[in-house]
Structure formats: structure tokens, C-alpha cells
Design a protein around this motif. Structure first.
Motif, PDB file in Angstrom:
ATOM      1  N   TYR A  32       0.834  -1.206   0.000  1.00  0.00           N
ATOM      2  CA  TYR A  32       0.000   0.000   0.000  1.00  0.00           C
ATOM      3  C   TYR A  32       0.869   1.257   0.000  1.00  0.00           C
ATOM      4  O   TYR A  32       0.620   2.201  -0.759  1.00  0.00           O
ATOM      5  CB  TYR A  32      -0.936  -0.002   1.204  1.00  0.00           C
ATOM      6  CG  TYR A  32      -1.746   1.258   1.317  1.00  0.00           C
ATOM      7  CD1 TYR A  32      -2.895   1.437   0.569  1.00  0.00           C
ATOM      8  CD2 TYR A  32      -1.348   2.300   2.157  1.00  0.00           C
ATOM      9  CE1 TYR A  32      -3.643   2.599   0.652  1.00  0.00           C
ATOM     10  CE2 TYR A  32      -2.079   3.467   2.240  1.00  0.00           C
ATOM     11  CZ  TYR A  32      -3.231   3.608   1.494  1.00  0.00           C
ATOM     12  OH  TYR A  32      -3.949   4.767   1.582  1.00  0.00           O
ATOM     13  N   ALA A  33       1.905   1.267   0.837  1.00  0.00           N
ATOM     14  CA  ALA A  33       2.788   2.432   0.915  1.00  0.00           C
ATOM     15  C   ALA A  33       3.511   2.664  -0.405  1.00  0.00           C
ATOM     16  O   ALA A  33       3.675   3.807  -0.841  1.00  0.00           O
ATOM     17  CB  ALA A  33       3.792   2.250   2.052  1.00  0.00           C
ATOM     18  N   ARG A  34       3.936   1.592  -1.047  1.00  0.00           N
ATOM     19  CA  ARG A  34       4.631   1.730  -2.329  1.00  0.00           C
ATOM     20  C   ARG A  34       3.693   2.264  -3.412  1.00  0.00           C
ATOM     21  O   ARG A  34       4.080   3.108  -4.219  1.00  0.00           O
ATOM     22  CB  ARG A  34       5.213   0.390  -2.766  1.00  0.00           C
ATOM     23  CG  ARG A  34       6.413  -0.005  -1.952  1.00  0.00           C
ATOM     24  CD  ARG A  34       6.993  -1.307  -2.427  1.00  0.00           C
ATOM     25  NE  ARG A  34       8.145  -1.675  -1.622  1.00  0.00           N
ATOM     26  CZ  ARG A  34       8.736  -2.846  -1.681  1.00  0.00           C
ATOM     27  NH1 ARG A  34       8.301  -3.770  -2.515  1.00  0.00           N
ATOM     28  NH2 ARG A  34       9.770  -3.101  -0.912  1.00  0.00           N
ATOM     29  N   ILE A  35       2.471   1.770  -3.441  1.00  0.00           N
ATOM     30  CA  ILE A  35       1.494   2.255  -4.420  1.00  0.00           C
ATOM     31  C   ILE A  35       1.213   3.733  -4.177  1.00  0.00           C
ATOM     32  O   ILE A  35       1.160   4.532  -5.120  1.00  0.00           O
ATOM     33  CB  ILE A  35       0.198   1.425  -4.356  1.00  0.00           C
ATOM     34  CG1 ILE A  35       0.457   0.018  -4.868  1.00  0.00           C
ATOM     35  CG2 ILE A  35      -0.925   2.096  -5.143  1.00  0.00           C
ATOM     36  CD1 ILE A  35      -0.688  -0.954  -4.645  1.00  0.00           C
ATOM     37  N   GLU A  36       1.043   4.104  -2.920  1.00  0.00           N
ATOM     38  CA  GLU A  36       0.783   5.496  -2.575  1.00  0.00           C
ATOM     39  C   GLU A  36       1.940   6.396  -3.024  1.00  0.00           C
ATOM     40  O   GLU A  36       1.719   7.468  -3.597  1.00  0.00           O
ATOM     41  CB  GLU A  36       0.566   5.613  -1.068  1.00  0.00           C
ATOM     42  CG  GLU A  36       0.078   6.946  -0.615  1.00  0.00           C
ATOM     43  CD  GLU A  36      -0.232   6.968   0.861  1.00  0.00           C
ATOM     44  OE1 GLU A  36      -1.279   7.511   1.231  1.00  0.00           O
ATOM     45  OE2 GLU A  36       0.576   6.444   1.659  1.00  0.00           O
ATOM     46  N   SER A  37       3.158   5.957  -2.802  1.00  0.00           N
ATOM     47  CA  SER A  37       4.325   6.722  -3.236  1.00  0.00           C
ATOM     48  C   SER A  37       4.364   6.870  -4.752  1.00  0.00           C
ATOM     49  O   SER A  37       4.665   7.946  -5.270  1.00  0.00           O
ATOM     50  CB  SER A  37       5.617   6.050  -2.770  1.00  0.00           C
ATOM     51  OG  SER A  37       5.720   6.103  -1.379  1.00  0.00           O
ATOM     52  N   CYS A  38       4.047   5.809  -5.459  1.00  0.00           N
ATOM     53  CA  CYS A  38       4.032   5.867  -6.923  1.00  0.00           C
ATOM     54  C   CYS A  38       2.983   6.853  -7.424  1.00  0.00           C
ATOM     55  O   CYS A  38       3.231   7.596  -8.380  1.00  0.00           O
ATOM     56  CB  CYS A  38       3.760   4.483  -7.512  1.00  0.00           C
ATOM     57  SG  CYS A  38       5.155   3.364  -7.386  1.00  0.00           S
ATOM     58  N   VAL A  39       1.832   6.883  -6.786  1.00  0.00           N
ATOM     59  CA  VAL A  39       0.784   7.816  -7.198  1.00  0.00           C
ATOM     60  C   VAL A  39       1.247   9.256  -6.995  1.00  0.00           C
ATOM     61  O   VAL A  39       1.088  10.107  -7.878  1.00  0.00           O
ATOM     62  CB  VAL A  39      -0.528   7.542  -6.423  1.00  0.00           C
ATOM     63  CG1 VAL A  39      -1.539   8.651  -6.637  1.00  0.00           C
ATOM     64  CG2 VAL A  39      -1.114   6.202  -6.829  1.00  0.00           C
ATOM     65  N   VAL A  40       1.821   9.535  -5.826  1.00  0.00           N
ATOM     66  CA  VAL A  40       2.290  10.896  -5.549  1.00  0.00           C
ATOM     67  C   VAL A  40       3.386  11.293  -6.531  1.00  0.00           C
ATOM     68  O   VAL A  40       3.370  12.396  -7.090  1.00  0.00           O
ATOM     69  CB  VAL A  40       2.790  11.019  -4.085  1.00  0.00           C
ATOM     70  CG1 VAL A  40       3.466  12.353  -3.858  1.00  0.00           C
ATOM     71  CG2 VAL A  40       1.635  10.837  -3.111  1.00  0.00           C
ATOM     72  N   TRP A  61      -1.258  15.140   0.496  1.00  0.00           N
ATOM     73  CA  TRP A  61      -1.671  13.740   0.311  1.00  0.00           C
ATOM     74  C   TRP A  61      -1.734  13.040   1.664  1.00  0.00           C
ATOM     75  O   TRP A  61      -2.680  12.325   1.957  1.00  0.00           O
ATOM     76  CB  TRP A  61      -0.686  13.030  -0.604  1.00  0.00           C
ATOM     77  CG  TRP A  61      -1.124  11.664  -1.008  1.00  0.00           C
ATOM     78  CD1 TRP A  61      -0.900  10.507  -0.339  1.00  0.00           C
ATOM     79  CD2 TRP A  61      -1.913  11.331  -2.139  1.00  0.00           C
ATOM     80  NE1 TRP A  61      -1.465   9.468  -1.012  1.00  0.00           N
ATOM     81  CE2 TRP A  61      -2.103   9.942  -2.116  1.00  0.00           C
ATOM     82  CE3 TRP A  61      -2.456  12.068  -3.184  1.00  0.00           C
ATOM     83  CZ2 TRP A  61      -2.820   9.277  -3.097  1.00  0.00           C
ATOM     84  CZ3 TRP A  61      -3.168  11.390  -4.162  1.00  0.00           C
ATOM     85  CH2 TRP A  61      -3.350  10.028  -4.113  1.00  0.00           C
ATOM     86  N   GLY A  62      -0.751  13.258   2.512  1.00  0.00           N
ATOM     87  CA  GLY A  62      -0.755  12.643   3.838  1.00  0.00           C
ATOM     88  C   GLY A  62      -1.875  13.159   4.714  1.00  0.00           C
ATOM     89  O   GLY A  62      -2.481  12.410   5.470  1.00  0.00           O
ATOM     90  N   ASP A  65      -5.129  11.553   3.678  1.00  0.00           N
ATOM     91  CA  ASP A  65      -5.164  10.134   4.006  1.00  0.00           C
ATOM     92  C   ASP A  65      -5.606   9.888   5.444  1.00  0.00           C
ATOM     93  O   ASP A  65      -6.162   8.843   5.745  1.00  0.00           O
ATOM     94  CB  ASP A  65      -3.787   9.524   3.760  1.00  0.00           C
ATOM     95  CG  ASP A  65      -3.831   7.999   3.762  1.00  0.00           C
ATOM     96  OD1 ASP A  65      -4.839   7.447   3.309  1.00  0.00           O
ATOM     97  OD2 ASP A  65      -2.854   7.400   4.224  1.00  0.00           O
TER      98      ASP A  65
END
Length: 67
Positions: A32-40, A61-62, A65
Motif C-alpha cells: 500500500y505504501a509503495r502504491i501510494e508513493s508511486c501515485v504521488v 496527500w498525507g 489520508d
């Protein structure tokens, strides 16, 4: 609506989780954290954002969330 039945006598609760389940939960959180980073980071690229805008976007973004 059915009424909940009381638990059977002698029922015990244990919060010990099997190691495989702990690892699966950790993997999900990491993914989840990796996907979130990729989106940002994708938003940064699409906006062609400078450092100031990147910080703003990451902080916003944070904040979104946690709501």
C-alpha cells in the motif's frame, strides 16, 4: 434480525497471530505504501512540479489520508 448468542463457556481469546499471517499483513502495508508513493510521484511528473510544489503535494496527500 437475529440476536447474538452468548459465547460458549470456556472460550478463551488469544491475540497471538501466526507468523505467516503477520508477514502477510506486513506485506500488504508495504505494498500500500509503495502504491501510494508511486501515485504521488506520478502526480509530480504530470504537474512538472518543482521542489516546493512536491512538498506541498506530499503533505496534502498525507493530510487527506488521515481523514
Amino acid at each position: 434480525m437475529p440476536i447474538a448468542k452468548p459465547p460458549p463457556d470456556g472460550l478463551t481469546w488469544s491475540f497471538d497471530l501466526p507468523d505467516r499471517l503477520k508477514c502477510a499483513i506486513a506485506d500488504c502495508i508495504t505494498l500500500y505504501a509503495r502504491i501510494e508513493s508511486c501515485v504521488v510521484e506520478t502526480l509530480w511528473v504530470l504537474e512538472e512540479a518543482d521542489l516546493k510544489r512536491r512538498r506541498e503535494r506530499a503533505r496534502a496527500w498525507g493530510a487527506e489520508d488521515t481523514k
